[in-house]
Design a protein around this motif. Structure first.
Motif: not given
Length: 186
Positions: A159, A36, A39-43
């Motif tokens: 990141e 993932r 994907e935005q907002y996924v660490s």
């Protein structure tokens, strides 16, 4: 421990390729298996291993609260490696701080924050040559790797999955698409 003793340990364990490989390959495996990254907002998973020559690391670290390595599941990196990878996976997604590992592969329970070098510890001629992409964890590992007591460090970036190894104030980084070399899945 005297300076000659530290130098002797550094020489002996800095070439301990098996321990270094286990740490780096564990970080690489966690990076590769996480799907993932885009994907935005996924660490993603995040790790910071610090391999030290001496158990007396309190002079340059502080306990990081309730962040602890699960020693009940895995106390030594290589016994068995599957237990280490599983524990590292859990830590990478749920805890913060550096995992301290002594040169014999024993993992310390308490995770730590590594203090920066004090003014009296810095060599004014040292330019660590950090890169623009380095965040706090990477800069800490780079600086920590210059300490006599620290053999090397390995980080996994939450990141982008980059894995970086640090030794004596230098580093080698592997972007996610470079991980695993010829063993990387297609």
């Amino acid at each position: 421990m005297g300076m000659a003793d530290v130098d002797s340990l550094r020489a002996k364990y800095a070439t301990s390729q098996e321990l270094m490989d286990l740490l780096r390959y564990t970080a690489e495996a966690l990076s590769i298996e996480f799907t993932r990254w885009d994907e935005q907002y996924v660490s993603g998973p995040s790790l910071y291993f610090l391999v030290v020559a001496d158990i007396d690391f309190g002079a340059y670290t502080d306990p990081l609260g309730e962040n602890k390595w699960p020693v009940d599941r895995c106390r030594v990196v290589s016994e068995p490696p599957e237990a280490f990878v599983g524990a590292a996976r859990d830590v990478a997604f749920s805890r913060d701080g550096a995992v301290i590992i002594t040169a014999d592969g024993t993992i310390q329970e308490q995770m730590v924050r590594v203090r920066g070098l004090g003014v009296d510890e810095r060599d004014s001629s040292d330019d660590l040559g950090s890169a623009d992409w380095m965040g706090t964890k990477h800069l800490s590992a780079l600086e920590a790797s210059t300490r006599d007591q620290v053999l090397w460090a390995v980080t996994l970036s939450e990141e982008n999955g980059r894995v970086t190894t640090f030794l004596d104030g230098s580093y080698r980084d592997y972007e996610r698409d470079e991980l695993g070399g010829r063993w990387r899945p297609g």
